[in-house]
Write a protein that holds these residues in place. Structure first.
Motif, PDB file in Angstrom:
ATOM      1  N   VAL A  79      16.098 -21.312  48.304  1.00 35.76           N
ATOM      2  CA  VAL A  79      15.296 -20.279  48.952  1.00 35.76           C
ATOM      3  C   VAL A  79      16.151 -19.399  49.853  1.00 35.76           C
ATOM      4  O   VAL A  79      16.051 -18.160  49.816  1.00 35.76           O
ATOM      5  CB  VAL A  79      14.142 -20.926  49.756  1.00 35.76           C
ATOM      6  CG1 VAL A  79      13.530 -19.935  50.744  1.00 35.76           C
ATOM      7  CG2 VAL A  79      13.068 -21.444  48.801  1.00 35.76           C
ATOM      8  N   VAL A  80      17.007 -20.004  50.667  1.00 34.27           N
ATOM      9  CA  VAL A  80      17.871 -19.225  51.563  1.00 34.27           C
ATOM     10  C   VAL A  80      18.806 -18.335  50.760  1.00 34.27           C
ATOM     11  O   VAL A  80      18.998 -17.149  51.073  1.00 34.27           O
ATOM     12  CB  VAL A  80      18.661 -20.156  52.503  1.00 34.27           C
ATOM     13  CG1 VAL A  80      19.711 -19.363  53.290  1.00 34.27           C
ATOM     14  CG2 VAL A  80      17.719 -20.864  53.460  1.00 34.27           C
TER      15      VAL A  80
ATOM     16  N   ARG B 252       9.050 -27.902  49.491  1.00 34.41           N
ATOM     17  CA  ARG B 252       9.439 -28.426  50.804  1.00 34.41           C
ATOM     18  C   ARG B 252      10.944 -28.608  50.937  1.00 34.41           C
ATOM     19  O   ARG B 252      11.483 -28.549  52.047  1.00 34.41           O
ATOM     20  CB  ARG B 252       8.720 -29.743  51.084  1.00 34.41           C
ATOM     21  CG  ARG B 252       7.244 -29.550  51.367  1.00 34.41           C
ATOM     22  CD  ARG B 252       6.506 -30.851  51.547  1.00 34.41           C
ATOM     23  NE  ARG B 252       6.989 -31.611  52.689  1.00 34.41           N
ATOM     24  CZ  ARG B 252       6.447 -32.758  53.097  1.00 34.41           C
ATOM     25  NH1 ARG B 252       5.401 -33.266  52.449  1.00 34.41           N
ATOM     26  NH2 ARG B 252       6.928 -33.400  54.134  1.00 34.41           N
ATOM     27  N   SER B 253      11.627 -28.808  49.815  1.00 33.65           N
ATOM     28  CA  SER B 253      13.083 -28.973  49.870  1.00 33.65           C
ATOM     29  C   SER B 253      13.812 -27.640  49.766  1.00 33.65           C
ATOM     30  O   SER B 253      15.043 -27.607  49.691  1.00 33.65           O
ATOM     31  CB  SER B 253      13.549 -29.913  48.756  1.00 33.65           C
ATOM     32  OG  SER B 253      13.335 -29.333  47.472  1.00 33.65           O
ATOM     33  N   GLY B 254      13.049 -26.523  49.749  1.00 32.78           N
ATOM     34  CA  GLY B 254      13.673 -25.208  49.730  1.00 32.78           C
ATOM     35  C   GLY B 254      14.176 -24.771  48.376  1.00 32.78           C
ATOM     36  O   GLY B 254      15.066 -23.919  48.284  1.00 32.78           O
ATOM     37  N   GLN B 255      13.599 -25.315  47.284  1.00 37.30           N
ATOM     38  CA  GLN B 255      14.033 -24.936  45.939  1.00 37.30           C
ATOM     39  C   GLN B 255      13.107 -23.916  45.283  1.00 37.30           C
ATOM     40  O   GLN B 255      13.451 -23.351  44.250  1.00 37.30           O
ATOM     41  CB  GLN B 255      14.131 -26.186  45.050  1.00 37.30           C
ATOM     42  CG  GLN B 255      15.078 -27.250  45.579  1.00 37.30           C
ATOM     43  CD  GLN B 255      16.462 -26.705  45.866  1.00 37.30           C
ATOM     44  OE1 GLN B 255      17.023 -25.968  45.058  1.00 37.30           O
ATOM     45  NE2 GLN B 255      17.022 -27.053  47.021  1.00 37.30           N
TER      46      GLN B 255
ATOM     47  N   ALA C 176      13.836 -20.993  55.362  1.00 35.88           N
ATOM     48  CA  ALA C 176      12.953 -21.756  54.481  1.00 35.88           C
ATOM     49  C   ALA C 176      11.926 -22.486  55.341  1.00 35.88           C
ATOM     50  O   ALA C 176      12.223 -22.925  56.455  1.00 35.88           O
ATOM     51  CB  ALA C 176      13.763 -22.749  53.648  1.00 35.88           C
ATOM     52  N   TRP C 177      10.714 -22.606  54.822  1.00 37.01           N
ATOM     53  CA  TRP C 177       9.646 -23.255  55.583  1.00 37.01           C
ATOM     54  C   TRP C 177       9.918 -24.745  55.705  1.00 37.01           C
ATOM     55  O   TRP C 177      10.418 -25.382  54.768  1.00 37.01           O
ATOM     56  CB  TRP C 177       8.309 -23.018  54.882  1.00 37.01           C
ATOM     57  CG  TRP C 177       7.133 -23.546  55.666  1.00 37.01           C
ATOM     58  CD1 TRP C 177       6.469 -22.921  56.672  1.00 37.01           C
ATOM     59  CD2 TRP C 177       6.499 -24.817  55.503  1.00 37.01           C
ATOM     60  NE1 TRP C 177       5.460 -23.717  57.151  1.00 37.01           N
ATOM     61  CE2 TRP C 177       5.461 -24.898  56.455  1.00 37.01           C
ATOM     62  CE3 TRP C 177       6.727 -25.899  54.663  1.00 37.01           C
ATOM     63  CZ2 TRP C 177       4.631 -26.009  56.573  1.00 37.01           C
ATOM     64  CZ3 TRP C 177       5.915 -27.013  54.774  1.00 37.01           C
ATOM     65  CH2 TRP C 177       4.873 -27.065  55.722  1.00 37.01           C
TER      66      TRP C 177
END
Length: 552
Positions: free
Chosen positions: A30-31, A268-271, A544-545
């Protein structure tokens, strides 16, 4: 048929992440995507096709919406109509013709200009009987398109599609439908590139190499870059798109993830920037989160169980009605589904503007038991074994288990549950090789999007439902009518006839329910869950959340 054993979500995530190399150490997908303008989306299932005349599911359509553009599009915030390939349009005085004026800057992804002939050829391909187009009904508003698609006529010149000049297309309507314009926003009515299709097979080949990344030519804001089966579909920005200056993203990656739990863990893991669903057991927790990433809203979609009325005991109306009346939709929606849906005993989605739903199949276990006894199965005695099929999904399973228990509690009958992978499941439905099957139908903000498809022998009417009275309302009473209020009254009567015959059991109307990272802009909730990808952008500075543990 395959009964799937549980698979470790952690192992799935590891495999999926490994399939997309390129992140800096310690940097989430995500980042990285926020910085590079690449959107990562969960998309439910592996697409069956990217040909707009073959596809028929929401996962396929979501990808196709990036690769193709129809004559008109929607604003995702208020669903107002906006120019697509057509820069403007006008109706004839009697509203039996629409003339579309194409944008002279519209181009295919190979740089060639898009012409009115491209639309004429594409639409004739779509309605050619050999094409086997499952969503052919969207073309029936064009004069003689229905007769041509059914092989009743073979003269293409009598179909109401007229090329006036390279940038002017005139459509002759089959009837003066006040909602006619909306059909021309469907991705199924987007043009396809004739030379590319003919270079890789016959015009009506349903599956050929033209949709492979190395061959693909489309006209949407993005074009196909890569397709790794069961891993991802990647699309990149189309530099020839006429409105390219308004496209903010550089690329999008669609991930086929059937498991809602796996998809949520990847979020949740930013993927993932956005999911296609939310596990039911996570809804409460996400709602309680400060600045929750969960997006919710009304949605013109119906979730129901299709009944094959050609197979006993479902060929008995009393049995079908008994099953329908024994479903406690309110309890299911509030407990199993955490109020993320609207309990509904109607096929036409709740929230339909200016439409009053008939009440026919409300929960009534006493009447359900009476009907089952009337059918010869008092208290379920002697009721034969039947199977409920659903495509692989934790959410579908949780609904099926709840309904299975309700039928046992109220009717004392046993129903077997069977899950299948998406492509196998589609074949099962298409071949009518089922007794009861989970289905969902996503329509538009007009009841025709739901009810017109249920006419006798309709290509997407897979239940066996047939009614002369229903057909007469659709074909002979609604189509000549110009008054919207009268049309809505007639559709209400048509839905009443449908529900009284009970070829399906409505369970609920959908709500939009997905997760979105705080960096995602331009993907609002709307009644048809429509995404206009040129509105979507990513905030490169947004983190990322992360889940926040709340104090008890």
């Amino acid at each position: 048929m395959r009964f799937c054993a549980p698979v470790s979500g952690a192992l799935i995530i590891a495999a999926l992440v490994a399939g997309l190399a390129g992140c800096s150490p310690g940097e989430s997908r995500v980042v990285q995507g926020n910085r590079d303008g690449v959107l990562y989306l969960g998309n439910g299932t592996e697409p069956q096709s990217l040909d707009p005349h073959v596809l028929s599911s929401s996962p396929d359509s979501r990808i196709a919406g990036a690769l193709y553009e129809a004559l008109i599009t929607y604003n995702p915030y208020d669903l107002s109509v906006e120019p697509g390939v057509a820069e403007r349009w006008e109706f004839s005085e009697d509203r039996t013709e629409i003339t579309f004026y194409l944008n002279p800057d519209a181009r295919w992804s190979n740089g060639e200009p898009i012409t009115a002939e491209d639309f004429r050829w594409s639409w004739m391909r779509a309605i050619t009987p050999a094409m086997g187009n499952l969503l052919i009904e969207v073309f029936y508003g064009i004069r003689n398109a229905e007769a041509y698609s059914k092989g009743l006529i073979d003269d293409a010149d009598v179909v109401g599609i007229r090329v006036i000049d390279p940038h002017t297309l005139r459509v002759e309507l089959a009837y003066p439908d006040p909602f006619a314009l909306l059909n021309f926003a469907y991705v199924y009515m987007a043009p396809v590139h004739r030379a590319t299709i003919e270079a890789h097979g016959a015009m009506t080949d349903r599956y050929s190499a033209w949709t492979k990344p190395e061959n693909f030519v489309g006209n949407g804001p993005f074009t196909l870059e890569d397709w790794k089966m069961q891993r991802f579909v990647k699309v990149k920005r189309n530099p020839y798109y006429w409105d390219n200056d308004k496209v903010a993203l550089n690329a999008m990656v669609f991930r086929p993830i059937e498991s809602a739990t796996t998809e949520e863990r990847m979020f949740r893991s930013g993927q993932l920037h956005s999911t296609s669903m939310v596990p039911n057991n996570k809804v409460k927790g996400y709602r309680e989160q400060p600045e929750s990433p969960m997006v919710e809203g009304p949605y013109m979609g119906s979730y129901y169980y299709l009944l094959n009325n050609k197979r006993p005991p479902l060929d008995n109306l009393s049995v079908r009605r008994a099953l329908a009346l024994a479903v406690d939709r309110k309890t299911l929606a509030s407990t199993v589904l955490q109020d993320t849906v609207l309990p509904s005993a109607n096929y036409v989605a709740l929230g339909m503007p200016d439409y009053e739903h008939p009440q026919v199949l409300a929960f009534n276990p006493v009447e359900a038991r009476r009907l089952l006894s009337e059918a010869g199965f008092p208290n379920g005695k002697g009721f034969p074994a039947i199977t409920l099929n659903y495509n692989t999904s934790e959410n579908h399973r949780s609904v099926a288990v709840a309904v299975q228990q309700m039928w046992k509690q109220h009717l004392n009958i046993d129903v077997t549950l069977a899950n299948q992978e998406w492509k196998v499941y589609l074949d099962t439905i298409e071949n009518r090789d089922y007794q009861i099957a989970r289905m969902g139908w996503i329509g538009d903000i007009v009841p025709s999007a739901f009810l017109d498809r249920m006419v006798s022998n309709g290509p997407t009417n897979r239940s066996g439902f047939a009614s002369n009275e229903f057909d007469d309302i659709i074909f002979n009473r609604i189509r000549p009518e110009k008054d919207k209020a009268k049309i809505m009254t007639l559709y209400r009567e048509a839905e009443r006839i449908l529900l009284e015959d009970t070829p399906l059991i409505p369970i609920y109307s959908y709500k939009v329910k997905r997760l979105a990272q705080p960096s995602v802009k331009g993907m609002p909730s709307n009644q048809i869950d429509y995404i206009n990808y040129k509105y979507v952008e990513l905030d490169p500075k947004a983190p990322a959340w992360t889940w926040q543990t709340l104090a008890p």
